[in-house]
Design a protein around this motif. Sequence first.
Motif, short mmCIF file in Angstrom:
data_model
loop_
_atom_site.label_atom_id
_atom_site.label_comp_id
_atom_site.label_asym_id
_atom_site.label_seq_id
_atom_site.Cartn_x
_atom_site.Cartn_y
_atom_site.Cartn_z
N GLY A 25 0.84 -1.20 0.00
CA GLY A 25 0.00 0.00 0.00
C GLY A 25 0.87 1.24 0.00
O GLY A 25 0.51 2.28 0.56
N THR A 50 1.55 3.42 -2.12
CA THR A 50 1.09 4.64 -2.79
C THR A 50 -0.04 5.35 -2.03
O THR A 50 -0.49 6.41 -2.44
N ARG A 59 -2.81 -1.14 -10.68
CA ARG A 59 -3.03 0.25 -11.13
C ARG A 59 -1.77 1.10 -11.00
O ARG A 59 -1.49 1.94 -11.83
N SER A 61 -0.70 -1.55 4.57
CA SER A 61 -1.75 -0.52 4.66
C SER A 61 -2.45 -0.47 3.31
O SER A 61 -2.41 0.52 2.59
N ALA A 62 -3.10 -1.57 2.98
CA ALA A 62 -3.78 -1.66 1.68
C ALA A 62 -5.20 -2.19 1.84
O ALA A 62 -5.77 -2.76 0.91
N GLY A 63 -5.78 -2.01 3.03
CA GLY A 63 -7.15 -2.45 3.28
C GLY A 63 -7.19 -3.87 3.85
O GLY A 63 -6.27 -4.67 3.65
N ASN A 88 -1.92 -2.26 9.36
CA ASN A 88 -2.73 -1.09 9.69
C ASN A 88 -4.24 -1.31 9.54
O ASN A 88 -5.02 -0.47 9.97
N SER A 89 -4.64 -2.37 8.89
CA SER A 89 -6.07 -2.56 8.65
C SER A 89 -6.73 -3.15 9.90
O SER A 89 -6.07 -3.49 10.88
N ARG A 92 -7.13 -7.18 14.11
CA ARG A 92 -7.02 -6.49 15.41
C ARG A 92 -7.64 -7.24 16.58
O ARG A 92 -7.12 -7.21 17.69
N ARG A 137 -6.59 8.51 0.41
CA ARG A 137 -6.28 9.49 -0.65
C ARG A 137 -7.51 10.04 -1.37
O ARG A 137 -7.62 11.23 -1.61
N ILE A 190 -2.83 10.35 10.45
CA ILE A 190 -2.00 9.57 9.52
C ILE A 190 -0.65 9.25 10.16
O ILE A 190 -0.06 8.21 9.91
N GLY A 206 -1.71 8.22 14.41
CA GLY A 206 -2.88 7.34 14.25
C GLY A 206 -2.64 6.15 13.33
O GLY A 206 -3.47 5.26 13.24
N ALA A 207 -1.52 6.13 12.63
CA ALA A 207 -1.25 5.01 11.72
C ALA A 207 0.25 4.81 11.52
O ALA A 207 0.85 3.93 12.14
#
Length: 340
Positions: free
Chosen positions: A12, A14, A42, A74-76, A97-98, A102, A167, A319, A322-323
């Motif tokens: 993740g 980008t 993409r 961090s890509a969902g 990060n998703s 958790r 984004r 960001i 928090g991440a």
Amino acid sequence: MAKKLWNIAMVGATGAVGTQMIECLEEREFPVGKIKYLASSRSAGEILEFHGKPIMVEELTHDSFDGIDIALFSAGGERSREFCPSAVKAGAVCIDNSSAWRMDADVPLVVPEVNAHAIADYTKKGIIANPNCSTIQMVVALKPLHDYTQIERIVVSTYQAVSGTGRKAIDELRVQVGELLNGRPANNEVYPYQIAFNCLPQIDSFCENGYTKEEMKMVNETRKIMEADIRVTATTVRVPVFYGHSESINIETEKEITVEKAMELIAAAPGCELVDEVGEGIYPMPIDAAGQDLVQVGRIRKDESIANGLNLWVVADNIRKGAATNAVQIAEILIRDYLK
Ligand code: NAP
């Protein structure tokens, strides 16, 4: 002896969090050997930098993790669920990060200022989860108070920036503001309604109990990180701010904490900054909290409606602390105390 260097995969790379994690690794001079930037097809072929050197973004596949020591995800949630096991199989430790892992009992959920010791449990699944952004800043602020006297109940309302959605949401607010100021209608794709000049009392989808998933994350994650049976109720609101989440927090404690004591505890707590001089009109705001790593705490006052209660206003860069910063702090402890 030369300092050991670690091979990192940024899944993740980008995205809003990914690009900030790259910046955090650079700023904090994390000892990086090789770094791999991964995203969807993409962005494959795009060139990003690391310490000024060009790095090409590659498409994430199950074979992306050969020779990687730490994979920062961090890509969902979907990508984390699908690809963390492949990264672990290849020998990497994942910091995710998703929300995918958790609440897994075998995955530590870590905020270094609060429960760094839980990192030791990474061996169970090879994964460490980074909490939700709103939860991180709340527990950093409340930990020193909870160490002084047990927090029994938390009532929190959030005012969350659009960067928390990634984004595309940052672009949506920017474009809507421009369109509306030019007298044109605002289109919405990311949010269910216009976010510019508006507030949305919905973050994520609704659960059967009428709370949103974001609200339930604050309830459940707080209890897991604080390792305490605290009663928590949350209302999470998206506001037209680009960076920086704000929270109005009310706590009920076992013993009384005076305002002076709370200020003293917060001022001395790791990761916190006391910003509370109301006589001078000084209190935390997103425009000041954005771009730095401390959780700013102010407006501390007694809740005069109950015996042992306090109100606080807590703001942090969603960001960063928090991440991204929280994830990189976890990686720093991992290489210092666990990986050899
Ligand atoms: P974002 O800006 O939308 O970025 C998403 C990233 O995921 C991009 O790099 C995107 O790559 C990549 N991606 C999407 N689909 C993919 C696929 N099929 N295969 C590989 N990569 C894919 O989102 P974000 O805000 O950075 O959030 C990322 C994650 O962190 C989410 O799980 C989110 O819940 C979590 N998180 C975010 C925050 C926050 O404050 N923003 C805080 C805590 C946690 P492309 O460029 O190829 O699309």
